[in-house]
Design a protein around this motif. Structure first.
Motif, PDB file in Angstrom:
ATOM      1  N   TYR A 277       0.847  -1.189   0.000  1.00 13.32           N
ATOM      2  CA  TYR A 277       0.000   0.000   0.000  1.00 13.32           C
ATOM      3  C   TYR A 277       0.886   1.242   0.000  1.00 13.32           C
ATOM      4  O   TYR A 277       1.936   1.263   0.641  1.00 13.32           O
ATOM      5  CB  TYR A 277      -0.924   0.004   1.222  1.00 13.32           C
ATOM      6  CG  TYR A 277      -1.992  -1.051   1.143  1.00 13.32           C
ATOM      7  CD1 TYR A 277      -3.263  -0.752   0.676  1.00 13.32           C
ATOM      8  CD2 TYR A 277      -1.717  -2.366   1.505  1.00 13.32           C
ATOM      9  CE1 TYR A 277      -4.251  -1.727   0.595  1.00 13.32           C
ATOM     10  CE2 TYR A 277      -2.691  -3.351   1.432  1.00 13.32           C
ATOM     11  CZ  TYR A 277      -3.953  -3.026   0.972  1.00 13.32           C
ATOM     12  OH  TYR A 277      -4.926  -3.986   0.878  1.00 13.32           O
ATOM     13  N   TYR A 279       2.609   4.660   0.760  1.00 11.04           N
ATOM     14  CA  TYR A 279       2.868   5.475   1.946  1.00 11.04           C
ATOM     15  C   TYR A 279       3.702   6.671   1.529  1.00 11.04           C
ATOM     16  O   TYR A 279       4.856   6.518   1.115  1.00 11.04           O
ATOM     17  CB  TYR A 279       3.607   4.663   3.016  1.00 11.04           C
ATOM     18  CG  TYR A 279       4.139   5.507   4.153  1.00 11.04           C
ATOM     19  CD1 TYR A 279       3.301   6.396   4.828  1.00 11.04           C
ATOM     20  CD2 TYR A 279       5.467   5.432   4.541  1.00 11.04           C
ATOM     21  CE1 TYR A 279       3.785   7.174   5.856  1.00 11.04           C
ATOM     22  CE2 TYR A 279       5.958   6.206   5.572  1.00 11.04           C
ATOM     23  CZ  TYR A 279       5.112   7.077   6.227  1.00 11.04           C
ATOM     24  OH  TYR A 279       5.581   7.857   7.237  1.00 11.04           O
ATOM     25  N   LEU A 288       7.071   4.588  10.423  1.00 10.61           N
ATOM     26  CA  LEU A 288       5.926   3.879  10.970  1.00 10.61           C
ATOM     27  C   LEU A 288       6.358   2.978  12.120  1.00 10.61           C
ATOM     28  O   LEU A 288       7.473   2.444  12.137  1.00 10.61           O
ATOM     29  CB  LEU A 288       5.241   3.062   9.879  1.00 10.61           C
ATOM     30  CG  LEU A 288       4.757   3.866   8.664  1.00 10.61           C
ATOM     31  CD1 LEU A 288       4.083   2.948   7.663  1.00 10.61           C
ATOM     32  CD2 LEU A 288       3.819   4.994   9.078  1.00 10.61           C
ATOM     33  N   ILE A 291       0.727  -1.161  13.934  1.00  9.05           N
ATOM     34  CA  ILE A 291      -0.393  -1.411  13.038  1.00  9.05           C
ATOM     35  C   ILE A 291      -1.463  -2.206  13.774  1.00  9.05           C
ATOM     36  O   ILE A 291      -1.162  -3.049  14.637  1.00  9.05           O
ATOM     37  CB  ILE A 291       0.066  -2.156  11.762  1.00  9.05           C
ATOM     38  CG1 ILE A 291      -1.055  -2.169  10.714  1.00  9.05           C
ATOM     39  CG2 ILE A 291       0.571  -3.542  12.076  1.00  9.05           C
ATOM     40  CD1 ILE A 291      -0.574  -2.582   9.335  1.00  9.05           C
ATOM     41  N   TYR A 299      -5.399   0.712  10.990  1.00 12.00           N
ATOM     42  CA  TYR A 299      -4.836   1.908  11.605  1.00 12.00           C
ATOM     43  C   TYR A 299      -3.334   1.732  11.785  1.00 12.00           C
ATOM     44  O   TYR A 299      -2.850   0.634  12.081  1.00 12.00           O
ATOM     45  CB  TYR A 299      -5.494   2.171  12.963  1.00 12.00           C
ATOM     46  CG  TYR A 299      -6.980   2.419  12.873  1.00 12.00           C
ATOM     47  CD1 TYR A 299      -7.477   3.687  12.591  1.00 12.00           C
ATOM     48  CD2 TYR A 299      -7.891   1.377  13.060  1.00 12.00           C
ATOM     49  CE1 TYR A 299      -8.844   3.919  12.512  1.00 12.00           C
ATOM     50  CE2 TYR A 299      -9.256   1.599  12.988  1.00 12.00           C
ATOM     51  CZ  TYR A 299      -9.721   2.866  12.704  1.00 12.00           C
ATOM     52  OH  TYR A 299     -11.069   3.094  12.614  1.00 12.00           O
ATOM     53  N   VAL A 300      -2.630   2.838  11.612  1.00  9.83           N
ATOM     54  CA  VAL A 300      -1.171   2.826  11.669  1.00  9.83           C
ATOM     55  C   VAL A 300      -0.702   3.954  12.583  1.00  9.83           C
ATOM     56  O   VAL A 300      -1.283   5.041  12.588  1.00  9.83           O
ATOM     57  CB  VAL A 300      -0.579   2.990  10.248  1.00  9.83           C
ATOM     58  CG1 VAL A 300       0.934   3.148  10.306  1.00  9.83           C
ATOM     59  CG2 VAL A 300      -0.955   1.804   9.371  1.00  9.83           C
ATOM     60  N   SER A 302       2.619   6.393  13.671  1.00 14.30           N
ATOM     61  CA  SER A 302       3.906   6.863  13.163  1.00 14.30           C
ATOM     62  C   SER A 302       4.626   7.667  14.231  1.00 14.30           C
ATOM     63  O   SER A 302       4.102   7.910  15.317  1.00 14.30           O
ATOM     64  CB  SER A 302       3.706   7.710  11.898  1.00 14.30           C
ATOM     65  OG  SER A 302       3.372   9.043  12.231  1.00 14.30           O
ATOM     66  N   LEU A 308      -2.860   7.199  11.921  1.00 12.76           N
ATOM     67  CA  LEU A 308      -3.192   7.244  10.504  1.00 12.76           C
ATOM     68  C   LEU A 308      -4.155   6.103  10.182  1.00 12.76           C
ATOM     69  O   LEU A 308      -4.077   5.021  10.777  1.00 12.76           O
ATOM     70  CB  LEU A 308      -1.935   7.107   9.648  1.00 12.76           C
ATOM     71  CG  LEU A 308      -0.807   8.106   9.929  1.00 12.76           C
ATOM     72  CD1 LEU A 308       0.485   7.648   9.279  1.00 12.76           C
ATOM     73  CD2 LEU A 308      -1.181   9.492   9.442  1.00 12.76           C
ATOM     74  N   LYS A 309      -5.041   6.349   9.233  1.00 10.34           N
ATOM     75  CA  LYS A 309      -5.977   5.316   8.779  1.00 10.34           C
ATOM     76  C   LYS A 309      -5.716   5.036   7.308  1.00 10.34           C
ATOM     77  O   LYS A 309      -5.582   5.956   6.497  1.00 10.34           O
ATOM     78  CB  LYS A 309      -7.420   5.761   8.986  1.00 10.34           C
ATOM     79  CG  LYS A 309      -8.456   4.715   8.607  1.00 10.34           C
ATOM     80  CD  LYS A 309      -9.872   5.199   8.894  1.00 10.34           C
ATOM     81  CE  LYS A 309     -10.896   4.133   8.527  1.00 10.34           C
ATOM     82  NZ  LYS A 309     -12.287   4.592   8.798  1.00 10.34           N
ATOM     83  N   LEU A 310      -5.660   3.743   6.963  1.00 15.70           N
ATOM     84  CA  LEU A 310      -5.402   3.348   5.589  1.00 15.70           C
ATOM     85  C   LEU A 310      -6.664   3.511   4.747  1.00 15.70           C
ATOM     86  O   LEU A 310      -7.720   2.969   5.081  1.00 15.70           O
ATOM     87  CB  LEU A 310      -4.920   1.900   5.546  1.00 15.70           C
ATOM     88  CG  LEU A 310      -4.478   1.354   4.184  1.00 15.70           C
ATOM     89  CD1 LEU A 310      -3.275   2.126   3.672  1.00 15.70           C
ATOM     90  CD2 LEU A 310      -4.167  -0.134   4.289  1.00 15.70           C
ATOM     91  N   LEU A 315      -2.558   6.917   3.378  1.00 10.90           N
ATOM     92  CA  LEU A 315      -2.761   7.068   4.812  1.00 10.90           C
ATOM     93  C   LEU A 315      -3.340   8.446   5.120  1.00 10.90           C
ATOM     94  O   LEU A 315      -2.790   9.470   4.719  1.00 10.90           O
ATOM     95  CB  LEU A 315      -1.437   6.887   5.561  1.00 10.90           C
ATOM     96  CG  LEU A 315      -0.878   5.467   5.576  1.00 10.90           C
ATOM     97  CD1 LEU A 315       0.487   5.434   6.238  1.00 10.90           C
ATOM     98  CD2 LEU A 315      -1.831   4.526   6.297  1.00 10.90           C
ATOM     99  N   GLN A 316      -4.458   8.453   5.851  1.00  9.09           N
ATOM    100  CA  GLN A 316      -5.111   9.699   6.236  1.00  9.09           C
ATOM    101  C   GLN A 316      -4.920   9.918   7.734  1.00  9.09           C
ATOM    102  O   GLN A 316      -5.211   9.037   8.549  1.00  9.09           O
ATOM    103  CB  GLN A 316      -6.604   9.641   5.912  1.00  9.09           C
ATOM    104  CG  GLN A 316      -7.382  10.866   6.368  1.00  9.09           C
ATOM    105  CD  GLN A 316      -8.877  10.708   6.114  1.00  9.09           C
ATOM    106  OE1 GLN A 316      -9.310   9.725   5.501  1.00  9.09           O
ATOM    107  NE2 GLN A 316      -9.657  11.658   6.587  1.00  9.09           N
TER     108      GLN A 316
END
Length: 670
Positions: A277, A279, A288, A291, A299-300, A302, A308-310, A315-316
């Motif tokens: 995905y 990034y 990062l 997860i 969700y991630v 950092s 962050l949301k995938l 990533l948002q």
């Protein structure tokens, strides 16, 4: 009011002043460094380094913060979290283990649970009989929910080892992933009474996970390893579509997919194929860390962008509440208050300011800065280490910045380590080639050739006569009155040693020093210093752990407030100490809202009645109200013109213009 009444009231007021307590604690931190993410049916739990835990309602998005200042969390630096039977178990970096339920929070640490250390707890495994395993530094603990019942060593040869995660496979074997500084044992199997090393030849183990079939998946710095029974399968970028080799974290979702990430990639493995995905690095030096897969939501965490949301587009970022600083990683010697009341500090990545009245934070990427200091006009000065840049100093005023290049200085080849401003607002710089003083545009150097200085200056302070007092590591204490240098050592005074690590001058021109053990002058631990030494220019009195309530003999910093109280940042994880000349008061994580016991820098703001505490790097700030001005009496009673005034010694005063007085049996400030 008769004299006896005045004196009685004076004694009561003095007692209140002497025992004024720090109040209104706040922990100021960033939530941009997300270390762990977990979920249950209703909530996301986001653990941070320095910012505590953010509990987010998955339906409404409402966020609640669990942190040290209000007692809703034992520590703000979160290393691990696990949910079990409606209980949230939390491992912290410096404050033991916490259990959070609807009824409150319980803390388990070295004192009440039998742990060897309070540091770095991670890895939880829950047995069917209600007991559990808890991972810590160099040890795995059997835990009955209240105390440790057994301790298992993890590679005691390594200087820094800790448990990272525990999982059980389909055969019931409990696998323990460890971080090992010597890379000797990265993976173990826990048996009924021991840990058995299990070496794999594929790389350093970063984390482990089990899938729905009970197979063990091992994240390493050299790819992904599957252990199915006794058979290994090794996935690398060379033999699969895995984007990168170094896998930091991984988790399995409800559908059986395996999600993983490295510093700069995210990937999913569905049992057959890898899918990478996108990034996009939005912040320099970001990477990062964690997860979590919650059904179709991934969700991630950092190091700089927080949670962050995938999404289909990458990533948002999801803003986290109570995110006060850009970076909690404030360096040891950093912290000062500028003319506008901003707290100013440096991190590994730049310079930031925080205003407690407005909540505004500003950050400027500048790289590593060695020190921040405020001059007499409220301007901030930044000092760079000699190896970092061609810039030596930057002056920040209300309207501009001015950079001073090393080539502009008479010590261009010297290593500048400390800056201070005297009472005439002259700049003093300590270097490994002596002291340099800037008066206007004129520079004066003091070194072995023209002074008695024989060692690098470690600390500086100025008394009310503007005499410079400076400590060295090996040559004792020096005083410079503008003309003559005087040297105070163990040969001509009762100083505990000639290694002076900190010096400050109180409101009565008395010096307060922390001398160090000559064998370990650079080590910062409670046993390496030689206590708090009071020096009036003639005689020395030393307070230490043996003859006073001081919990440590080594200090990072000592500052004096307007009431002449000494505030001591102790080394050894034992708290902040206040000494008012009679009483010793200790503020720690058991009795206050301080975020961490290890305070490395104290900044006093008398205008706002605040004490700011820089803590161990990565843990942000603690700030509290000092009650200096009000001496714990609120509200202040303002006087009338017809009042009769007495000073604090009971003497009649006619219409005073300013100061502190007694009138109508009440204390007033004019």
């Amino acid at each position: 009011m008769n004299r006896r009444t005045v004196i009685t009231l004076l004694i009561a007021l003095t007692t209140l002043m002497m025992h004024a307590q720090l109040t209104d604690w706040q922990n100021i931190s960033s939530k941009n460094f997300v270390t762990k993410i977990i979920h249950d049916q209703n909530f996301l739990y986001i653990g941070t380094k320095g910012g505590g835990i953010v509990k987010m309602d998955k339906q409404s998005g409402e966020q609640t913060v669990l942190k040290r200042a209000d007692g809703s969390m034992t520590g703000n630096s979160i290393t691990d979290m696990a949910l079990h039977d409606g209980e949230l178990w939390v491992g912290t970096e410096y404050n033991g283990v916490a259990k959070v339920t609807d009824d409150g929070i319980e803390k388990f640490d070295r004192r009440n649970a039998g742990f060897r250390s309070n540091q770095h707890f991670s890895g939880f495994f829950f047995n069917t009989d209600g007991t559990m395993l808890v991972g810590g530094i160099a040890a795995l603990y059997a835990f009955d929910g209240k105390k440790s019942t057994a301790v298992y060593d993890i590679n005691p040869l390594s200087p820094y080892t800790y448990v990272q995660k525990m999982k059980a496979d389909v055969d019931g074997r409990i696998w323990v992933a460890c971080y090992d500084a010597l890379n000797m044992y990265n993976l173990c199997i826990f048996t009924s009474n021991d840990l058995m090393p299990y070496n794999i030849p594929y790389g350093k183990v970063n984390n482990i996970e089990t899938d729905k079939d009970g197979s063990l998946w091992i994240a390493t710095n050299n790819g992904l390893v599957k252990l199915d029974g006794n058979d290994f399968t090794h996935y690398t970028p060379e033999n699969s579509a895995l984007p990168e080799a170094n896998i930091i974290d991984l988790t399995a979702d409800e559908k059986g997919n395996l999600w993983m990430l490295g510093e700069h990639f995210i990937a999913k493995y569905d049992g057959t194929n890898f899918k990478a995905y996108p990034y996009q690095l939005n912040v320099a030096n970001d990477y990062l860390l964690a997860i979590d897969a919650d059904n179709d939501n991934v969700y991630v965490g950092s190091s700089f962008e927080g949670l962050l949301k995938l999404t289909d587009n990458g990533l948002q970022a999801i803003p986290l509440t109570d995110n006060q600083l850009y970076d909690s990683g404030i360096l040891y010697s950093s912290g000062c208050i500028d003319g506008k009341g901003n707290f100013c500090a440096c991190t590994q990545n730049g310079f930031q300011t925080y205003n407690i009245d407005t909540g505004e934070c500003h950050f400027e990427p500048m790289g590593v800065i060695a020190q921040t200091e405020t001059d007499r006009n409220g301007n901030v000065w930044l000092l760079w280490p000699w190896f970092a840049t061609d810039t030596c100093l930057v002056e920040i005023t209300a309207t501009a910045k001015k950079a001073f290049m090393r080539t502009d200085y008479p010590f261009s080849e010297a290593d500048a380590s400390l800056v201070k401003f005297d009472r005439k607002n002259r700049l003093w710089i300590a270097t490994n080639h002596g002291l340099y003083m800037r008066d206007g545009e004129t520079w004066t150097a003091y070194n072995k050739s023209n002074s008695s200085l024989t060692e690098t200056v470690q600390c500086m302070a100025f008394d009310s006569s503007n005499r410079l007092w400076c400590g060295t590591f090996g040559s004792g204490l020096f005083c410079f009155d503008g003309t003559k240098w005087s040297n105070y050592t163990t040969s001509n005074t009762s100083l505990p040693s000639d290694y002076v690590g900190t010096v400050t001058v109180d409101n009565n021109n008395v010096l307060w020093l922390n001398c160090r053990d000559p064998r370990y002058p650079d080590k910062m631990g409670s046993e390496y210093g030689l206590g708090l030494t009071r020096f009036d220019g003639n005689a020395c009195t030393t307070y230490n752990r043996n003859n006073s309530p001081l919990p440590s003999d080594c200090f990072w910093d000592v500052q004096v407030d307007v009431d002449n109280r000494k505030w001591i940042a102790t080394a050894g994880d034992v708290g902040l100490v206040c000494y008012d000349g009679t009483e010793w008061t200790i503020y720690d994580t058991d009795n206050s809202g301080i975020a961490l016991n290890e305070v490395t820098k104290i900044s006093l703001d008398p205008k706002r009645d605040l004490i700011w505490l820089t803590q161990y790097p990565g843990l942000g700030l603690s700030v509290a109200r000092m009650n200096c001005k009000t001496s714990s009496i609120r509200p202040v009673i303002h006087s009338k013109q017809s009042d009769v005034y007495y000073d604090l010694q009971g003497r009649l005063i006619n219409q005073p213009t300013h100061g502190m007085y007694i009138t109508n049996k009440k204390k007033i400030i004019k």
